[in-house]
Design a protein around this motif. Structure first.
Motif, PDB file in Angstrom:
ATOM      1  N   GLY A 117       1.189  10.691   9.752  1.00 45.49           N
ATOM      2  CA  GLY A 117       0.648   9.717  10.496  1.00 45.49           C
ATOM      3  C   GLY A 117       0.252  10.299  11.783  1.00 45.49           C
ATOM      4  O   GLY A 117      -0.821   9.895  12.554  1.00 45.49           O
ATOM      5  N   VAL A 118       0.606  11.271  12.324  1.00 43.12           N
ATOM      6  CA  VAL A 118       0.507  11.858  13.593  1.00 43.12           C
ATOM      7  C   VAL A 118      -1.015  12.403  13.574  1.00 43.12           C
ATOM      8  O   VAL A 118      -1.823  12.343  14.563  1.00 43.12           O
ATOM      9  CB  VAL A 118       1.567  13.029  14.186  1.00 43.12           C
ATOM     10  CG1 VAL A 118       0.816  13.782  15.387  1.00 43.12           C
ATOM     11  CG2 VAL A 118       2.810  12.284  14.368  1.00 43.12           C
ATOM     12  N   ASP A 119      -1.233  13.099  12.391  1.00 45.20           N
ATOM     13  CA  ASP A 119      -2.671  13.662  12.116  1.00 45.20           C
ATOM     14  C   ASP A 119      -3.672  12.607  12.252  1.00 45.20           C
ATOM     15  O   ASP A 119      -4.658  12.860  12.667  1.00 45.20           O
ATOM     16  CB  ASP A 119      -2.424  14.548  10.844  1.00 45.20           C
ATOM     17  CG  ASP A 119      -1.683  15.837  10.954  1.00 45.20           C
ATOM     18  OD1 ASP A 119      -1.388  16.273  11.999  1.00 45.20           O
ATOM     19  OD2 ASP A 119      -1.479  16.234   9.886  1.00 45.20           O
ATOM     20  N   ALA A 120      -3.430  11.467  11.918  1.00 44.17           N
ATOM     21  CA  ALA A 120      -4.235  10.332  11.488  1.00 44.17           C
ATOM     22  C   ALA A 120      -4.312   9.779  13.043  1.00 44.17           C
ATOM     23  O   ALA A 120      -5.807   9.384  13.312  1.00 44.17           O
ATOM     24  CB  ALA A 120      -3.846   9.508  10.524  1.00 44.17           C
TER      25      ALA A 120
ATOM     26  N   THR B 261      -9.333   6.116   7.969  1.00 46.73           N
ATOM     27  CA  THR B 261      -8.696   7.115   7.066  1.00 46.73           C
ATOM     28  C   THR B 261      -7.554   6.382   6.362  1.00 46.73           C
ATOM     29  O   THR B 261      -6.987   5.595   6.884  1.00 46.73           O
ATOM     30  CB  THR B 261      -8.031   8.319   7.471  1.00 46.73           C
ATOM     31  OG1 THR B 261      -6.984   7.835   8.755  1.00 46.73           O
ATOM     32  CG2 THR B 261      -9.222   9.025   8.245  1.00 46.73           C
ATOM     33  N   ALA B 262      -7.307   6.622   4.987  1.00 41.49           N
ATOM     34  CA  ALA B 262      -6.248   6.141   3.900  1.00 41.49           C
ATOM     35  C   ALA B 262      -5.693   7.045   3.241  1.00 41.49           C
ATOM     36  O   ALA B 262      -6.196   7.573   2.327  1.00 41.49           O
ATOM     37  CB  ALA B 262      -6.714   4.853   3.312  1.00 41.49           C
ATOM     38  N   THR B 263      -4.336   7.548   3.455  1.00 37.09           N
ATOM     39  CA  THR B 263      -3.738   8.572   2.741  1.00 37.09           C
ATOM     40  C   THR B 263      -2.538   7.932   2.100  1.00 37.09           C
ATOM     41  O   THR B 263      -1.594   7.412   2.819  1.00 37.09           O
ATOM     42  CB  THR B 263      -3.365   9.801   3.813  1.00 37.09           C
ATOM     43  OG1 THR B 263      -4.569   9.847   4.525  1.00 37.09           O
ATOM     44  CG2 THR B 263      -2.574  10.807   3.013  1.00 37.09           C
TER      45      THR B 263
ATOM     46  N   ARG C 299      -7.385  -4.650   5.229  1.00 34.71           N
ATOM     47  CA  ARG C 299      -7.060  -5.491   6.557  1.00 34.71           C
ATOM     48  C   ARG C 299      -7.676  -4.537   7.830  1.00 34.71           C
ATOM     49  O   ARG C 299      -8.261  -5.548   8.785  1.00 34.71           O
ATOM     50  CB  ARG C 299      -5.538  -5.424   6.895  1.00 34.71           C
ATOM     51  CG  ARG C 299      -4.826  -6.462   5.822  1.00 34.71           C
ATOM     52  CD  ARG C 299      -3.280  -6.254   6.109  1.00 34.71           C
ATOM     53  NE  ARG C 299      -2.714  -6.728   4.949  1.00 34.71           N
ATOM     54  CZ  ARG C 299      -2.164  -8.029   4.540  1.00 34.71           C
ATOM     55  NH1 ARG C 299      -2.543  -8.789   5.528  1.00 34.71           N
ATOM     56  NH2 ARG C 299      -1.502  -8.483   3.755  1.00 34.71           N
ATOM     57  N   LEU C 300      -7.944  -3.320   8.001  1.00 36.91           N
ATOM     58  CA  LEU C 300      -8.427  -2.774   8.915  1.00 36.91           C
ATOM     59  C   LEU C 300     -10.081  -3.035   8.674  1.00 36.91           C
ATOM     60  O   LEU C 300     -10.806  -2.854   9.850  1.00 36.91           O
ATOM     61  CB  LEU C 300      -8.128  -1.354   9.264  1.00 36.91           C
ATOM     62  CG  LEU C 300      -6.742  -1.088   9.610  1.00 36.91           C
ATOM     63  CD1 LEU C 300      -6.248   0.319   9.853  1.00 36.91           C
ATOM     64  CD2 LEU C 300      -6.377  -2.160  10.877  1.00 36.91           C
ATOM     65  N   VAL C 301     -10.485  -2.943   7.641  1.00 34.08           N
ATOM     66  CA  VAL C 301     -11.913  -3.074   7.509  1.00 34.08           C
ATOM     67  C   VAL C 301     -12.333  -4.667   7.772  1.00 34.08           C
ATOM     68  O   VAL C 301     -13.045  -4.851   8.572  1.00 34.08           O
ATOM     69  CB  VAL C 301     -12.165  -2.837   5.777  1.00 34.08           C
ATOM     70  CG1 VAL C 301     -13.718  -3.488   5.647  1.00 34.08           C
ATOM     71  CG2 VAL C 301     -12.225  -1.527   5.268  1.00 34.08           C
ATOM     72  N   ALA C 302     -11.298  -5.611   7.658  1.00 33.45           N
ATOM     73  CA  ALA C 302     -11.784  -6.878   7.986  1.00 33.45           C
ATOM     74  C   ALA C 302     -11.651  -7.035   9.353  1.00 33.45           C
ATOM     75  O   ALA C 302     -12.303  -7.976   9.969  1.00 33.45           O
ATOM     76  CB  ALA C 302     -10.732  -7.923   7.306  1.00 33.45           C
TER      77      ALA C 302
ATOM     78  N   ILE D 201       4.092   5.425   0.201  1.00 38.93           N
ATOM     79  CA  ILE D 201       3.975   4.912   1.600  1.00 38.93           C
ATOM     80  C   ILE D 201       2.887   5.256   2.103  1.00 38.93           C
ATOM     81  O   ILE D 201       1.970   6.290   2.051  1.00 38.93           O
ATOM     82  CB  ILE D 201       5.068   5.400   2.749  1.00 38.93           C
ATOM     83  CG1 ILE D 201       6.444   5.262   2.172  1.00 38.93           C
ATOM     84  CG2 ILE D 201       4.969   5.149   3.883  1.00 38.93           C
ATOM     85  CD1 ILE D 201       7.559   5.651   2.933  1.00 38.93           C
ATOM     86  N   TRP D 202       1.761   4.225   2.663  1.00 40.87           N
ATOM     87  CA  TRP D 202       0.168   4.313   2.943  1.00 40.87           C
ATOM     88  C   TRP D 202       0.305   4.715   4.275  1.00 40.87           C
ATOM     89  O   TRP D 202       0.973   4.126   5.221  1.00 40.87           O
ATOM     90  CB  TRP D 202      -0.621   3.298   2.505  1.00 40.87           C
ATOM     91  CG  TRP D 202      -0.812   3.090   1.264  1.00 40.87           C
ATOM     92  CD1 TRP D 202      -0.085   2.679  -0.056  1.00 40.87           C
ATOM     93  CD2 TRP D 202      -2.092   3.799   0.569  1.00 40.87           C
ATOM     94  NE1 TRP D 202      -0.634   2.849  -0.972  1.00 40.87           N
ATOM     95  CE2 TRP D 202      -1.932   3.208  -0.930  1.00 40.87           C
ATOM     96  CE3 TRP D 202      -3.128   4.210   1.013  1.00 40.87           C
ATOM     97  CZ2 TRP D 202      -2.866   3.520  -1.864  1.00 40.87           C
ATOM     98  CZ3 TRP D 202      -4.387   4.499   0.190  1.00 40.87           C
ATOM     99  CH2 TRP D 202      -4.132   4.333  -1.400  1.00 40.87           C
ATOM    100  N   VAL D 203      -0.787   5.589   4.796  1.00 41.62           N
ATOM    101  CA  VAL D 203      -0.872   5.946   6.282  1.00 41.62           C
ATOM    102  C   VAL D 203      -2.322   5.725   6.176  1.00 41.62           C
ATOM    103  O   VAL D 203      -3.284   6.164   5.842  1.00 41.62           O
ATOM    104  CB  VAL D 203      -0.599   7.327   6.751  1.00 41.62           C
ATOM    105  CG1 VAL D 203      -0.985   7.740   7.933  1.00 41.62           C
ATOM    106  CG2 VAL D 203       0.780   7.621   6.279  1.00 41.62           C
ATOM    107  N   VAL D 204      -2.668   4.441   7.338  1.00 42.59           N
ATOM    108  CA  VAL D 204      -4.047   4.162   7.088  1.00 42.59           C
ATOM    109  C   VAL D 204      -4.190   4.102   8.872  1.00 42.59           C
ATOM    110  O   VAL D 204      -3.604   3.688   9.710  1.00 42.59           O
ATOM    111  CB  VAL D 204      -4.220   2.825   6.689  1.00 42.59           C
ATOM    112  CG1 VAL D 204      -5.574   2.173   6.839  1.00 42.59           C
ATOM    113  CG2 VAL D 204      -4.065   2.872   5.061  1.00 42.59           C
ATOM    114  N   ALA D 205      -5.509   4.659   9.123  1.00 45.35           N
ATOM    115  CA  ALA D 205      -5.790   4.561  10.654  1.00 45.35           C
ATOM    116  C   ALA D 205      -7.288   4.445  10.891  1.00 45.35           C
ATOM    117  O   ALA D 205      -8.025   4.584   9.789  1.00 45.35           O
ATOM    118  CB  ALA D 205      -5.453   6.172  11.286  1.00 45.35           C
TER     119      ALA D 205
END
Length: 286
Positions: A45-48, A207-209, A197-200, A266-270
């Motif tokens: 998450g911090v990297d994103a 990024t989605a990890t 949701r972020l696309v919308a 667990i997803w990390v999305v930024a």
């Protein structure tokens, strides 16, 4: 977190719990934050998020404040972190653990932030949206308070990804009918929906990890997964006592044999907030 969800998980309305249950939840949050797999999720998450020196960040749903204090170290003495949580009790606990860094602790609602537009450079929101009634409204609020060019980092669980090995599959299928109602939130798929949701919401540079957490022993899994934790009170299960005991006995036996395994993604999305972002979900700019 939303009080309307208090009948679903104890994390949804911590202030509505008894003092002993509130202490148990705080201890669980603290222990979870120390777990190597959760630390791995947070490093991703911090990297994103890419926090910069001097930045002002919002930790939305900050819990006991441990991430907020780490983010404060990332932004340095000229930066600031606003640590916001719905629970007054957890916020008080966070204040008691303050380390002198540039963190400001506030009680607030992620779906109705008492913050001006474009007031932060980035947002961290970890395992919160699975508990709220309207995740898109909350995301709209997080976008509203973030300046153009700022980053949102959303972290959440895909509870449908939870799987075990070393125990009878049919037993888990039976147990899951109970634990899915009482140990996991209604938005079980929140993690894998974050990118959509972020696309919308109109964010760019997404990024989605997916981070698959692996638990190779019952003790390790029990920190994150209440359904394998024998310390969780039996009345929290809302299931036949014999079923709970049978399941936990199988978990213990698998641990003794060395073939226990649990996995959870667990997803990390930024993403980046663009200029002129339109309000989402009917939320008007303030």
């Amino acid at each position: 977190m939303e009080p309307a969800q208090k009948e679903r998980t104890p994390f949804s309305d911590i202030d509505g719990l008894t003092a002993s249950m509130s202490e148990m939840v705080l201890a669980a949050l603290t222990e979870m934050g120390r777990h190597p797999e959760i630390r791995r999720v947070r490093r991703t998450g911090v990297d994103a998020l890419r926090p910069a020196l001097g930045a002002r960040l919002l930790d939305a749903g900050s819990g006991s404040g441990e991430v907020a204090r780490k983010l404060a170290a990332e932004v340095g003495p000229r930066g600031e972190v606003i640590a916001l949580d719905h629970s007054a009790a957890i916020t008080a606990a966070a204040v008691s653990r303050h380390d002198g860094s540039n963190v400001r602790y506030v009680v607030g609602d992620v779906g109705d932030l008492d913050l001006p537009d474009d007031c932060v450079d980035g947002v961290w929101c970890e395992r919160v949206l699975q508990h709220v009634d309207d995740a898109d409204r909350a995301i709209g609020e997080l976008c509203r308070v973030t300046r153009p060019g700022g980053r949102l980092c959303l972290i959440d669980t895909d509870w449908d990804s939870l799987a075990f090995d070393g125990m009878p599959p049919r037993l888990w299928d039976t147990v899951a009918r109970y634990v899915n109602r009482h140990f996991t939130p209604p938005q079980r798929d929140m993690g894998r929906t974050l990118r959509r949701r972020l696309v919308a919401a109109g964010l760019s540079g997404l990024t989605a990890t997916p981070v698959t957490c692996l638990f190779g022993s019952p003790d390790s899994a029990a920190v994150v997964l209440p359904m394998v934790n024998p310390r969780v009170p039996a009345d929290s299960w809302h299931a036949p006592l014999g079923l709970r005991d049978e399941w936990l006995a199988c978990v213990e036996a698998a641990g003794a044999r060395g073939d226990f395994l649990a996995v959870l993604t667990i997803w990390v999305v930024a993403g980046t907030v663009p200029d002129g972002l339109a309000p989402l979900g009917g939320i008007s700019p303030r």
